[in-house]
Design a protein around this motif. Structure first.
Motif, short mmCIF file in Angstrom:
data_model
loop_
_atom_site.label_atom_id
_atom_site.label_comp_id
_atom_site.label_asym_id
_atom_site.label_seq_id
_atom_site.Cartn_x
_atom_site.Cartn_y
_atom_site.Cartn_z
N ILE A 177 0.86 -1.19 0.00
CA ILE A 177 0.00 0.00 0.00
C ILE A 177 0.89 1.24 0.00
O ILE A 177 1.78 1.38 0.85
CB ILE A 177 -0.94 0.03 1.21
CG1 ILE A 177 -2.01 -1.06 1.09
CG2 ILE A 177 -1.60 1.39 1.38
CD1 ILE A 177 -2.95 -1.14 2.27
N ASP A 178 0.65 2.15 -0.96
CA ASP A 178 1.43 3.39 -1.11
C ASP A 178 0.48 4.56 -0.91
O ASP A 178 -0.46 4.76 -1.69
CB ASP A 178 2.06 3.42 -2.49
CG ASP A 178 3.00 4.61 -2.69
OD1 ASP A 178 3.80 4.57 -3.63
OD2 ASP A 178 2.90 5.59 -1.92
N THR A 179 0.73 5.37 0.13
CA THR A 179 -0.15 6.51 0.42
C THR A 179 0.36 7.82 -0.19
O THR A 179 0.09 8.90 0.32
CB THR A 179 -0.36 6.67 1.93
OG1 THR A 179 0.88 6.59 2.62
CG2 THR A 179 -1.28 5.59 2.47
N GLY A 180 1.06 7.74 -1.32
CA GLY A 180 1.27 8.91 -2.13
C GLY A 180 2.63 9.57 -2.07
O GLY A 180 3.52 9.18 -1.34
N ASP A 181 2.79 10.60 -2.95
CA ASP A 181 4.05 11.32 -3.16
C ASP A 181 5.14 10.37 -3.63
O ASP A 181 6.26 10.37 -3.11
CB ASP A 181 4.47 12.07 -1.90
CG ASP A 181 3.82 13.44 -1.79
OD1 ASP A 181 4.09 14.15 -0.81
OD2 ASP A 181 3.02 13.80 -2.68
N ILE A 182 4.81 9.60 -4.63
CA ILE A 182 5.80 8.69 -5.21
C ILE A 182 6.81 9.48 -6.04
O ILE A 182 7.94 9.05 -6.25
CB ILE A 182 5.09 7.60 -6.04
CG1 ILE A 182 6.03 6.43 -6.32
CG2 ILE A 182 4.53 8.17 -7.34
CD1 ILE A 182 5.33 5.22 -6.93
#
Length: 510
Positions: free
Chosen positions: A279-284
Motif C-alpha cells: 500500500i502506497d499513500t502517495g508522493d511517489i
C-alpha cells in the motif's frame, strides 16, 4: 577526684579549644566520605570485573554480563546476525546476553533430530533463570570482595573495612533489587532488532504466534531461542520463513520522492517478510512530470498487488503511469478488495509540486484545511456506502483522516515524513479507528540530504488476522541514504475487548 574529672573532660572533649573540636568533626566526616567513596568505587570495579557468567542456553554457550546503566534494559547479541533490544526493566543495571559458540554435540543432535529443537526451547527459560540468578550472586560477591580489598589497603582497620564492605553489599544488592522490581516480562513481545534487514524476520519471529499468547513470557522466550536455534543449524542459508496460516501481510510505504534506494528496500522487505500486498499513500514523485513517470516502472517488478493513492506531489499523469503497471490499483474515492482486505482510498486534492515535501511549520491555512477535510468526508461517505465492510482507508494527509473516525478500523496516511500512531476521536456507538502515519520510504528524496544527517527510510509491515483486523506491525527504519543498517521495532496491538487499545508510539530511531 581531680584526676577523675580530668579523664572525663578528655573523653568528652570538655575544655578543648573550639578549633580542636572542628578538627575532630572534620576528621570523622573525612573517614565517612572515604568509606563511601571506596565502597562505591569497589562496587563499580567489582561489577565491571566480576559481573559476568558463562552459561548454557539451549544449544548455545552464552555469556551474561551486568553493567551500570541508568536506563536499564536487556541486549541480546546474536553475532553476526544482529541484536535484540528489550525494554525489560529500569536501571541501574543493564543486562547483556551474547549467544556465542554452539556445543558440537548438541548441534549434531539438533540436525539429526528436529524435535530436539523444541526440547532445547523448553529448557531455555530455566537456563536463563538460573544464569541470571548466578550472575546476580557473582556480581554481589565480586563487588563486596573488591571493596574489602580496597578498604583493607586504604584503612588497615578492620572496623572501617567491614563498614565499606557492608555498604558495598547494600548498594549492589539494592541496585539489583530495583532492577528486579521493575521487571517487565511482556517486553519480549515487542523486541527491537538492529542488524541486517535480511535477518530480521527470522530473528524477531512471526507476529501471529507472538500476538496469540503475548502475556506468556516463557513461551515467547522459547520461540525466540527456537528461531535462533534453527537459524544457526541451517548450513547453507536462512531457514524458510513460513507464514502463519490466515495471516495477511501488508507493506505500508509512502513519500518515495523519486529515491531509487526506496525500491531496493521495498523489494527486500516484500521477499523477506512474504508480503501479500503493498500500500502506497502517495508522493511517489516530486514534480509529477512526464519524465518522472518512468520511476514507477519498478512497481511491476514487485509481482505483488500495489494499491496506490495520489499525494500532493503526484500529478494525474503520475497516477496514470502507476495504473499502467500490471499489478497496480489506483484508488480515487473508490474501493478494492485485495488479499481478502477491502481497501478504500482517495487522492490528495492538491497538486503542489513546488512546495517542500514536508508540511510547513505553521500548518494549513483555512482554505487548504477545508479542502483536505472535505476530501476525508468524501471518502467517509464512500466507506459507509460500500457493500463490503472496509478494513483499511487510505488518505495522503493525516489531516483528512478525522471524518473517517468510526467508519473503519484503520486509516493509513503519509505526507508528514514523521511516523506517528494514534487513535481518532471516537464517536458514540462507533467502532474505534486507529491512524498510522508513515514516515518517508524514500528518505524525503534529495531533500533528505539537506540536513546534517540523511532522513531515514521508513516503512511498516502490518499483520492482519483471519478477521482482517490489525494484530501487530513492524516499523522498519533504515538509517538514511547510503546507510545499510536497519532498525526494526515490533508493536503488538492489544485486543480491544481486553482493555485499552492505544499502542505505544514507536521509539524514535537513529
Amino acid at each position: 577526684m581531680d584526676g577523675h574529672d580530668e579523664n572525663t573532660r578528655q573523653r568528652t572533649g570538655e575544655g578543648r579549644p573550639p578549633g580542636r573540636k572542628w578538627v575532630g568533626t572534620l576528621r570523622r566526616l573525612g573517614v565517612v566520605l572515604a568509606i563511601l567513596a571506596i565502597s562505591l568505587t569497589g562496587a563499580l570495579l567489582g561489577v565491571l570485573a566480576g559481573g559476568q557468567v558463562d552459561t548454557d542456553i539451549g544449544p548455545f554457550r552464552a555469556r551474561m554480563a551486568l553493567t551500570p546503566a541508568l536506563s536499564g534494559g536487556t541486549t541480546v547479541d546474536i553475532p553476526p546476525l544482529g541484536a535484540l533490544l528489550l525494554d525489560s526493566h529500569d536501571g541501574p543495571a543493564h543486562l547483556d546476553v551474547e549467544l556465542g559458540a554452539l556445543d558440537q554435540g548438541r548441534v549434531e543432535a539438533l540436525i539429526d533430530d528436529p524435535a530436539s529443537i523444541n526440547r532445547a526451547s523448553q529448557s531455555a527459560v530455566e537456563d536463563v533463570r538460573n544464569g541470571v540468578f548466578r550472575l546476580g550472586l557473582r556480581t554481589v560477591g565480586a563487588a563486596v570482595l573488591v571493596t574489602l580489598i580496597l578498604a583493607g589497603l586504604a584503612f588497615r582497620d578492620a572496623r572501617r573495612t567491614a563498614w565499606a564492605g557492608g555498604l558495598a553489599l547494600v548498594v549492589t544488592a539494592g541496585s539489583l533489587g530495583v532492577a528486579a522490581s521493575t521487571l517487565r516480562p511482556q517486553s519480549i513481545e515487542e523486541p527491537r532488532y538492529e542488524g541486517l534487514l535480511v535477518n530480521a524476520p527470522a530473528i524477531v519471529g512471526d507476529a501471529r504466534r507472538i500476538a496469540n499468547d503475548y502475556t506468556k513470557y516463557a513461551e515467547q522466550l522459547q520461540r525466540l531461542v527456537g528461531n535462533v536455534s534453527q537459524l544457526y543449524t541451517t548450513v547453507s542459508a536462512l531457514p524458510v520463513y513460513e507464514p502463519a496460516p490466515n495471516t495477511t501481510r501488508v507493506l505500508h510505504v509512502s513519500d518515495m520522492h523519486l529515491n531509487p534506494t526506496g525500491w531496493q528496500l521495498i523489494r527486500t522487505v516484500v521477499e523477506q517478510f512474504d508480503i501479500d500486498v503493498v500500500i502506497d499513500t502517495g508522493d511517489i514523485t516530486d514534480w509529477g512530470s512526464e519524465p518522472e513517470a518512468n520511476y514507477v516502472g519498478s512497481i511491476g517488478l514487485l509481482k505483488k498487488p500495489y494499491v496506490y493513492i495520489r499525494g500532493n506531489h503526484d500529478s494525474g499523469r503520475t497516477a496514470a503511469a502507476v495504473a499502467r503497471q500490471p499489478n497496480a490499483i489506483v484508488l480515487d474515492n473508490t474501493t478494492t478488495t485485495v488479499a481478502g482486505l477491502t481497501i478504500a482510498g482517495i487522492g490528495d486534492p492538491r497538486f503542489t509540486p513546488d512546495k517542500s515535501t514536508a508540511p510547513a511549520a505553521g500548518g494549513l491555512d483555512r482554505p487548504t484545511a477545508d479542502q483536505v477535510i472535505t476530501t476525508g468526508e468524501k471518502l467517509a461517505t464512500t466507506v459507509r456506502e460500500s457493500p463490503t465492510p472496509v478494513n483499511i482507508a487510505l488518505v495522503h494527509d493525516p489531516a483528512s483522516a478525522g471524518p473517517l473516525s468510526g467508519t473503519c478500523p484503520l486509516v493509513l496516511s503519509g505526507h508528514t515524513h514523521n511516523r506517528q500512531v494514534s487513535k481518532l476521536p471516537q464517536q458514540d456507538g462507533k467502532m474505534p479507528t486507529q491512524l498510522l502515519v508513515q514516515g518517508s520510504t524514500g528518505g524525503a528524496g534529495l531533500r533528505g540530504l539537506e540536513g546534517e544527517e540523511p532522513t531515514p527510510l521508513s516503512m511498516s509491515v502490518l499483520y492482519f488476522d483471519e478477521n482482517k483486523l490489525l494484530q501487530a506491525y513492524d516499523d522498519i527504519t533504515v538509517g538514511g541514504t547510503g546507510q545499510a543498517q536497519v532498525n526494526l521495532e515490533r508493536r503488538v496491538v492489544p485486543d480491544p475487548k481486553a482493555g485499552a487499545n492505544v499502542p505505544v508510539t514507536p521509539t524514535p530511531t537513529r
